[in-house]
Design an enzyme around this catalytic site. Sequence first.
Site, short mmCIF file in Angstrom:
data_model
loop_
_atom_site.label_atom_id
_atom_site.label_comp_id
_atom_site.label_asym_id
_atom_site.label_seq_id
_atom_site.Cartn_x
_atom_site.Cartn_y
_atom_site.Cartn_z
N GLU A 195 71.82 -34.15 50.80
CA GLU A 195 71.66 -35.39 51.31
C GLU A 195 73.44 -35.12 51.07
OE1 GLU A 195 74.59 -37.96 52.09
OE2 GLU A 195 74.60 -39.50 50.61
N GLU A 205 83.48 -32.90 60.12
CA GLU A 205 83.45 -33.61 59.16
C GLU A 205 84.53 -33.78 58.76
OE1 GLU A 205 81.11 -33.98 55.76
OE2 GLU A 205 80.28 -36.38 56.04
N CYS A 264 79.80 -39.67 54.18
CA CYS A 264 78.92 -38.76 54.46
C CYS A 264 78.46 -39.36 55.99
CB CYS A 264 78.07 -38.40 53.69
SG CYS A 264 77.14 -39.57 52.87
#
Length: 497
Positions: free
Chosen positions: A270, A401, A304
Amino acid sequence: MSTVTLNKRVQDFVITRRQLFINGQLVDAKSGKTFDTVNPATGETLATIAEGDAADIDLAVRAARRAFDDGPWGRMTPSERGRIIWRIGDLISEHLEEFAELETLDNGKPLAVARAADVPLAAELFRYMAGWATKIEGNTIPLSVPYAPGAEFHAYTLREPVGVVGQIIPWNFPLLMAAWKLGPALATGNTVVLKPAEQTPLSALYLAEIMAEAGLPDGVVNVVNGYGETAGAALAAHPGVDKIAFTGSTEVGRLIATAATGNLKKVSLELGGKSPNIVFADADPQAAIAGAANAIFFNHGQCCVAGSRLYVEADRFDEVVAGVADIAKSIKLGDGFDPDTQMGPLVSDEQLEKVGGFLDSGRQEGATVVTGGARQGDKGFFFQPTVISKTRPDMRVVREEIFGPVVVASPFESLDEIAATANDSPYGLGAGIWTRDISKAHALAKRIRAGTVWINCYNVFDAALPFGGYKQSGWGREMGHEALEAYTELKAVCTQL
Ligand code: ADP
């Protein structure tokens, strides 16, 4: 520092040197080494933690193997296992206050958030998975074997535990990420070596004690704290581990997948995201503005799935961006124990530097900082909630990110354009859509390549709702019954009658 008096058990917990939890025992690291965990609101040392490495991982894997092969865990009925898992959930609820305080100390998040979200979600996850323990079923399969005319067969499938599972988790939701990983692994009868993040080692150790109290046999869950490059890498590469489950950065996910090739262990990942949050002109403006702010600023952007790319239909762009910027300016930063605090510090010095670096890069590439954009104060790791506009799709702040409270905003003109823009990312974890037109919402939801699409909401999590990523956001799903598949092998049994 704190306007709250810490729970006595939490005080004791952080002043005692914390050991590793292997085979039901608290033990020092073989090397005798320790590391300190730091309170991100103050930068001061919080607790001293045994620093596991390859030798401790090896001991833990052996303990997990013994518990899997020979221990009482494998002989328990599914109902007995389910009751233990349910009890873990109940004990987490009973100890909600201690868990919440540990999360706030170690991670920095506001106590109210840990109380309302992290801890109850973790308890619910265990309760949800407890119900599955008695429902891990195979099928009976009718056969038509063409080269055996007239023969009769009885064929069925069995869903069995994978074996010894290594789990490596991040620091953004320390207890909850442990729950997401442990719940399905235990419901399906596996044994586990858990490696928490070095920034937030405390709540997993507390959970280990709670799990023992719930009746989990020795060796079923082992907790080895330590650094990623040593303890984490050793777990990912260990030949005695049958499956590795990881949550963290895409960069480390790649290393894990590579390390797992030695014995071709199963892998679930993940990973990162750069999730688009899309506001159409017909959306309820108040809900969309509040939702866009929540999408990026919840957990200080250290999610996330943070809605870190805000796209607004051109007519409403200025209004929505101004609204989000107003919320950003109004957010009160402070120590997570202060009841007025709405946003705590980033988790570490390193994270503060990383987020600051992205702001420098955005400015150099010509983006406009609408609000925020800098560290706040010089104590602790606080970063202002930040809105950036006038970006180009190739800028680092748009593509990478950031994992901080920083949103980039751009206008769009049409559904086709926004579908393409939303998907123009190596990631595919989440997306948000704000509109009153349900046809448009579902048509766009179908076109977005992401594991979760929220319509007129964001950051809604539930133990029953599968979560995971398309593209470079991961492999496999957590939560929901889909999570069980990642922790089971399927055996076909065929008998000629
Ligand atoms: P972040 O960059 O947000 O800290 P990481 O992906 O580096 O996230 O860390 C997530 C988890 O992965 C942590 O538990 C960390 O210790 C672990 N980790 C980091 N590097 C490695 C590695 N090379 N092998 C295995 N685990 C690692």
